[in-house]
Design an enzyme around this catalytic site. Structure first.
Site, PDB file in Angstrom:
ATOM      1  CG  ASP A 177      56.596 -26.683 -47.366  1.00 22.14           C
ATOM      2  OD1 ASP A 177      56.857 -26.693 -46.155  1.00 22.14           O
ATOM      3  OD2 ASP A 177      57.095 -25.878 -48.169  1.00 22.14           O
ATOM      4  CB  SER A 189      61.836 -20.767 -46.624  1.00 21.91           C
ATOM      5  OG  SER A 189      61.066 -20.926 -45.460  1.00 21.91           O
ATOM      6  CG  HIS A 195      60.299 -25.866 -46.277  1.00 18.36           C
ATOM      7  ND1 HIS A 195      59.339 -25.045 -46.838  1.00 18.36           N
ATOM      8  CD2 HIS A 195      61.135 -25.051 -45.587  1.00 18.36           C
ATOM      9  CE1 HIS A 195      59.589 -23.788 -46.491  1.00 18.36           C
ATOM     10  NE2 HIS A 195      60.675 -23.766 -45.739  1.00 18.36           N
TER      11      HIS A 195
END
Length: 318
Positions: A265, A131, A294
């Site tokens: 996502d 991320s 995610h």
């Protein structure tokens, strides 16, 4: 994943220290101190919240798949951990405020400082970002192009237009304009008994059929108060800072980068995958075909760890 420990090498060590003047947690599988004889280190740069305990199963899988040859570490974001009783959140309050160590740019400098202090120059590093950790990795490459980075694996990368994503449109007003409103319920949650907090967490995670139960304890730590506050502060800066994709740094390091995008996502729409693949047709870009979320650490740490091993094992053969 079977929780039964079959090898002592599967047990990690946790270290706490100050880095850039802020409390930092490091989760370590394998060697706890590096020397010039260590050829390769895997270093996990987490998402937000940057709590290293979330990555335990993923790290354990990587360590095991490489037959325990390479240490696998994860460094928390500054202030994203439960503070040991003998330590404070920061060494010097005024210095931490001046550096803005809990902000996004401060967290990038925090990782650079960690690498300088703990990783010998002779050691090659495989960076694994998740991320916002992917954004941090690109900025590390930009700020210090001389680092000996063998590969950088970018899992569910939030490296562009975060505020425009479906999740970003929801979270931007919360993180940027209503952050302080959330502090009171966080404070009240932190006052609950640990057993009650654990029950609430299991209730929230109840819909995840194959939940990795090692994530419950780190989530408890996140509800300690300060950790969540620091995560929200950093998140607000992400919404206003992560705008255009850094194509210059990607182009310079294309052969060392591996990107893995989610098929559903809400922090990184599939269109972002198609866009970057079109801009860099020679790059290594993959789109998830396994339905991983995610926050893959909640239930897919092991399969994602095996996948990363398959991608880069050839690069580590001697």
């Amino acid at each position: 994943m079977d929780d039964t420990v079959t090898d002592g090498r599967d047990e990690p060590q946790t270290d706490f220290s100050y880095c850039c003047g802020a409390i930092t947690e490091v989760l370590k599988f394998g060697s706890c101190r590096l020397h010039s004889g260590h050829k390769v280190l895997f270093l996990i740069i987490p998402g937000n919240p940057g709590v290293v305990g979330f990555y335990r199963t993923f790290m354990q899988t990587l360590h095991r798949m490489f037959d325990y040859h390479h240490p696998v570490w994860a460094v928390s974001h500054a202030g994203h951990c439960v503070i040991p009783d003998s330590m404070d959140m920061v060494e010097d309050v005024s210095s931490a405020a001046e550096r803005d160590v809990f902000g996004l740019s401060g967290q990038i400098e925090h990782k650079l400082a960690f690498l300088r202090r703990h990783v010998p120059k002779e050691t090659s590093v495989v960076l694994v970002g998740h991320s916002i950790g992917c954004y941090i990795i690109l900025d590390i490459m930009k700020r210090n192009p001389d680092l000996k980075i063998l590969k950088a694996v970018m899992l569910f990368p939030t490296i562009e237009r975060m505020a425009e994503t479906p999740q970003g449109r929801v979270m931007t007003p919360v993180l940027c304009h209503m952050r302080y409103v959330a502090y009171l319920p966080l404070f009240l949650l932190s006052l609950l008994p640990e057993a009650l907090k654990a029950s609430l967490i299991k209730l929230v995670f109840g819909g995840i059929r194959s939940l990795d139960h090692t994530v419950v304890q780190p989530t408890l730590g996140l509800l300690s108060g300060d950790c969540a506050v620091n995560a929200m502060y950093m998140g607000g800066q992400e919404m206003t800072t992560v705008l255009e994709r850094d194509n210059i740094t990607i182009k310079k390091n294309l052969e060392r980068l591996i990107f893995y995008y989610g098929a559903s996502d809400h922090w990184c729409p599939v269109q972002y995958y198609h866009d970057i693949k079109q801009d860099f047709p020679r790059g290594h870009f993959r789109l998830c075909e396994s339905g991983f979320r995610h926050a893959f650490v909640l239930d897919a740490g092991e399969p994602v760890g095996r996948m990363v091993f398959d991608w880069i094992s050839g690069d580590l053969r001697t």
